[in-house]
Design a protein around this motif. Structure first.
Motif, mmCIF file in Angstrom:
data_model
loop_
_atom_site.group_PDB
_atom_site.id
_atom_site.type_symbol
_atom_site.label_atom_id
_atom_site.label_comp_id
_atom_site.label_asym_id
_atom_site.label_seq_id
_atom_site.Cartn_x
_atom_site.Cartn_y
_atom_site.Cartn_z
ATOM 1 N N ARG A 1 31.905 31.826 40.677
ATOM 2 C CA ARG A 1 32.710 32.633 39.767
ATOM 3 C C ARG A 1 33.485 31.719 38.823
ATOM 4 O O ARG A 1 33.933 30.644 39.222
ATOM 5 C CB ARG A 1 33.691 33.517 40.538
ATOM 6 C CG ARG A 1 33.003 34.533 41.431
ATOM 7 C CD ARG A 1 33.978 35.552 42.018
ATOM 8 N NE ARG A 1 34.928 34.975 42.956
ATOM 9 C CZ ARG A 1 36.235 34.895 42.754
ATOM 10 N NH1 ARG A 1 36.769 35.309 41.614
ATOM 11 N NH2 ARG A 1 37.038 34.366 43.676
ATOM 12 N N ALA B 1 26.538 32.845 37.699
ATOM 13 C CA ALA B 1 26.553 33.977 38.634
ATOM 14 C C ALA B 1 25.420 33.912 39.662
ATOM 15 O O ALA B 1 25.652 34.186 40.839
ATOM 16 C CB ALA B 1 26.513 35.299 37.869
ATOM 17 N N THR C 1 34.695 37.837 37.638
ATOM 18 C CA THR C 1 34.214 36.615 37.005
ATOM 19 C C THR C 1 34.065 36.863 35.509
ATOM 20 O O THR C 1 33.863 38.009 35.074
ATOM 21 C CB THR C 1 32.882 36.136 37.618
ATOM 22 O OG1 THR C 1 32.590 34.824 37.139
ATOM 23 C CG2 THR C 1 31.733 37.082 37.310
#
Length: 271
Positions: free
Chosen positions: A194, A189, A259
């Motif tokens: 993602r 992140a 994500t």
């Protein structure tokens, strides 16, 4: 830490566009990989198809390129060979300038009862489904470092539950893919990368149909399962494009705030 972009004011057509982005799809010669590559190319991406069957991958790449007037190339890639995965990433960067999307789709699913499964059988499944996905994620992260991107891991309902006898290695490997997706979403992140998994139910692909024909046990299971898929819930069996459209959403800016999730595509089979 650099924040991801806010696309709240972006027009819908731009959100779905992949123009200017470079995508790698493993296992891209047929089945789900072929369907995914088609949609990514249609959305404007340059696509590199990796597959063990280079001849078939070249045919698929040429067909997609002609259909969408897109840049689509094929490259030999056995995902159980980490060096081949790294070579594909390097080629994409050298030839096209970047890697923005990486789809870990290649997988194997031999039907072997536990009592007959050897260590080599188990290791073969994990070398492709689990280690191959890990290596793809690793090379994608290296290529995307400093610019961001999206990794999609094609898992399965087998990554969420047991499914049928004889698939212990496959089920275990796909659980590993789901866990890896969660962990790497946290780890990557800060790099604006993602990581998303897609979990299909049974799909009508060349690989699934070939397995059914070759293995009487799978034919028996399919004969029991497919009619119920057709007659209940959403009324038909899943097709590769059902997964391809989901992947297109996941890699597009439509999904920019998603994500670490596993998107289940199963017509409510697990509902």
């Amino acid at each position: 830490m650099t924040s991801i972009a806010d696309f709240s004011s972006t027009p819908l057509a731009e959100l779905l566009s992949l123009k200017g982005r470079v995508a790698i799809v493993t296992g891209g010669a047929q089945g789900l990989g072929k369907g995914i590559a088609r949609r990514l190319a249609e959305a404007g991406a340059t696509v590199l198809l990796g597959d063990r069957n280079l001849e078939l991958a070249c045919q698929t790449a040429a067909a997609i390129a002609a259909e969408y007037d897109a840049m689509v190339e094929a490259i030999a890639m056995d995902v159980s060979d980490s060096a081949a995965i790294a070579a594909a990433a390097s080629h994409a960067k050298d030839a096209f300038g970047s890697v923005d999307i990486w789809v870990n789709n290649a997988g194997v699913f031999p039907h072997i009862p536990l009592q007959h499964m050897t260590d080599a059988d188990w290791d073969n499944v994990f070398s492709v489904n689990a280690r191959g996905t890990f290596a793809g994620c690793r090379e994608a992260a290296k290529a995307m470092q400093g610019r961001g991107g999206v990794i999609v891991n094609v898992a399965s309902l087998a990554g969420l539950r047991g499914i049928s006898p004889g698939l212990s290695a496959y089920v275990s490997s796909k659980h590993a893919v789901v866990g890896l997706t969660k962990q790497l979403a946290l780890e990557l992140a800060p790099e604006r990368i993602r990581v998303i998994a897609v979990a299909p139910s049974f799909m009508v692909t060349e690989g699934n149909l070939a397995l059914i024909k070759q293995d009487p046990r799978m034919a028996e299971l399919a004969a029991e399962a497919i009619p119920s898929m057709i007659t209940s819930k959403l009324g038909r069996v899943g097709q590769p494009d059902d997964i391809a459209r989901t992947v297109l959403f996941a890699v597009s800016d439509m999904a920019s705030f998603i994500t670490g999730e596993t998107i289940v595509v199963d017509a409510a089979e697990t509902a």
